[in-house]
Motif scaffolding. Structure first.
Motif, short mmCIF file in Angstrom:
data_model
loop_
_atom_site.label_atom_id
_atom_site.label_comp_id
_atom_site.label_asym_id
_atom_site.label_seq_id
_atom_site.Cartn_x
_atom_site.Cartn_y
_atom_site.Cartn_z
N MET A 67 0.81 -1.21 0.00
CA MET A 67 0.00 0.00 0.00
C MET A 67 0.84 1.27 0.00
N ALA A 68 2.11 1.16 0.39
CA ALA A 68 2.97 2.35 0.44
C ALA A 68 4.40 1.94 0.11
N PRO A 69 4.70 1.64 -1.16
CA PRO A 69 6.05 1.17 -1.53
C PRO A 69 7.11 2.20 -1.15
N THR A 70 8.28 1.69 -0.73
CA THR A 70 9.38 2.57 -0.38
C THR A 70 10.60 2.37 -1.26
N VAL A 71 10.60 1.31 -2.08
CA VAL A 71 11.70 1.07 -3.02
C VAL A 71 11.11 0.57 -4.33
N ILE A 72 11.92 0.63 -5.39
CA ILE A 72 11.54 -0.01 -6.65
C ILE A 72 12.69 -0.93 -7.04
N CYS A 73 12.37 -2.20 -7.16
CA CYS A 73 13.38 -3.22 -7.38
C CYS A 73 12.88 -4.17 -8.45
N MET A 74 13.75 -4.52 -9.39
CA MET A 74 13.33 -5.35 -10.52
C MET A 74 14.36 -6.44 -10.77
N GLN A 75 13.88 -7.51 -11.38
CA GLN A 75 14.75 -8.63 -11.71
C GLN A 75 15.10 -8.56 -13.20
N LEU A 76 16.40 -8.58 -13.48
CA LEU A 76 16.89 -8.54 -14.85
C LEU A 76 16.99 -9.96 -15.41
#
Length: 385
Positions: free
Chosen positions: A294-303
């Motif tokens: 509901m309140a993301p604090t990071v953005i992280c993705m898988q390559l």
């Protein structure tokens, strides 16, 4: 795009702390009472608000100086035998493991679900078949909430206490009527920042009250406890939240819902745009049965692979964009922790450690900053073809 020496780097995180003028009413109240620590009026008001949010009696809630000490004290309050095996994900921040070690126990490192990136009850059941497990500490990875009904069922079936390290999940992780114990962080980079602080929420009878006592050196303050007030009931530490930090927490709470909506909208926009620019070559964390953040604090993705991550890191570096490899190295790859831990098979955690990358994400990101991030991803894709 190449980063010139004078170019400002895009930071990874920027704390969303209340402005000084918003703190003044709270600080003035604090100063008027001359009460600055030791469970003062502002701490009690903050705890009362949390108790209302979680629909729990006051004795089911306590603040602490930070979430790490909250985890340590919860483990102490559970009165596990020394050297107990505490199951936790290999893919997590070091504080999850160090809290277990400092409490006198042995971290057992388990794998995570490849989609939600969480340690699940199914993984915990499998671990229990492989070795003795005395407690489980799931983590709300990057703020993704757990299904507390499923964990309550696990706890009831196995007779093993479950303590959720919900450090990054304030506003996302709820009990939803289930039994359970949650420990939140109120660090400056979290969705409800108090600068420093932690929150313990528990339906286990007496647990939060015991943590509260332990956070005040273990001193008895209950006149009906059969022990003189002021006497030492147990060996605790000083882990109380100060009135200063409670003031910041109360000011942050006033704007939490508005900021949570902004965080969620920014996160959704960035995920959608980066996915489009990357021709859907990016993999994102998927919600489990516990619901969405509901309140993301990071953005992280898988390559796609390790080389792709290195290429995007280099592209971002040239553009003056800060990135981070969450969480690398894994706990079992840190020499200080390796000798303290038991390790299970962790292929999914190992794959994540090779391929995940965090990009800048914070409230107040300028259009120019977000455009630099998007352009770096676009150039990474162009270079990969």
């Amino acid at each position: 795009m190449t980063c010139s020496p004078e170019m400002d780097w895009v930071p990874l995180l920027v704390p969303d702390m209340p402005a000084p003028q918003l703190l003044m009413p709270w600080l003035e109240r604090m100063h008027a009472t001359r009460h600055y620590s030791n469970f003062g009026p502002l701490v009690r008001e903050l705890e009362s608000g949390f108790a209302s949010q979680f629909a729990l009696p006051a004795e089911g809630i306590t603040t602490v100086a930070n979430a790490t000490q909250g985890l340590e004290l919860v483990l102490q309050a559970l009165e596990l035998a020394a050297g107990s095996h505490v199951l936790l994900p290999a893919f997590t921040f070091v504080a999850t493991a160090t809290a277990v070690v400092r409490a006198g126990h042995v971290p057992v490192l388990a794998d995570v679900d490849p989609h939600s990136w969480l340690l699940t009850p199914e993984i915990a059941h499998k671990a229990c078949r492989e070795m003795r497990i005395d407690a489980v500490m799931p983590v709300t990875t990057f703020g993704m909430p757990h299904d507390m009904t499923a964990w309550a069922r696990f706890e009831a079936d196995m007779g093993i206490p479950v303590v959720v390290d919900a450090a990054a999940a304030y506003g996302s992780q709820w009990l939803h009527g289930a039994q359970g114990t949650l420990v939140f962080s109120l660090h400056a980079t979290k969705s409800l920042p108090a600068g420093e602080g932690g929150l313990v929420v528990s339906t286990r009878p007496g647990l939060a009250s015991k943590v509260r006592q332990l956070s005040n050196f273990g001193i008895n303050l209950d006149a009906s406890a059969g022990l003189p007030v002021g006497a030492l009931a147990s060996v605790g530490t000083n882990a109380k939240m100060s009135e200063y930090h409670a003031a910041i927490g109360l000011a942050s709470l006033d704007v939490w819902e508005q900021h949570a909506r902004q965080r969620k909208a920014l996160h959704a926009d960035m995920v959608q745009e980066l996915s489009r620019l990357a021709d859907n070559r990016l993999v994102w964390q998927k919600p489990g049965p516990g619901g969405e953040m509901m309140a993301p604090t990071v953005i992280c993705m898988q390559l796609p692979d390790e080389q792709a991550r290195i290429a995007l890191e280099q592209q971002c570096r040239q553009a003056g964009i800060t990135t981070r490899r969450w969480y690398q190295p894994l706990l079992q790859d840190m020499p200080v922790l390796r000798r303290e831990c038991r390790l299970l098979h962790t292929p999914h955690a190992e794959e994540l450690s090779r391929t995940l990358l965090g990009l800048p994400f914070f409230l107040g990101m300028s259009a120019a900053q977000t455009q630099r991030v998007r352009e770096s991803v676009r150039q990474w894709v162009a270079g990969a073809h």
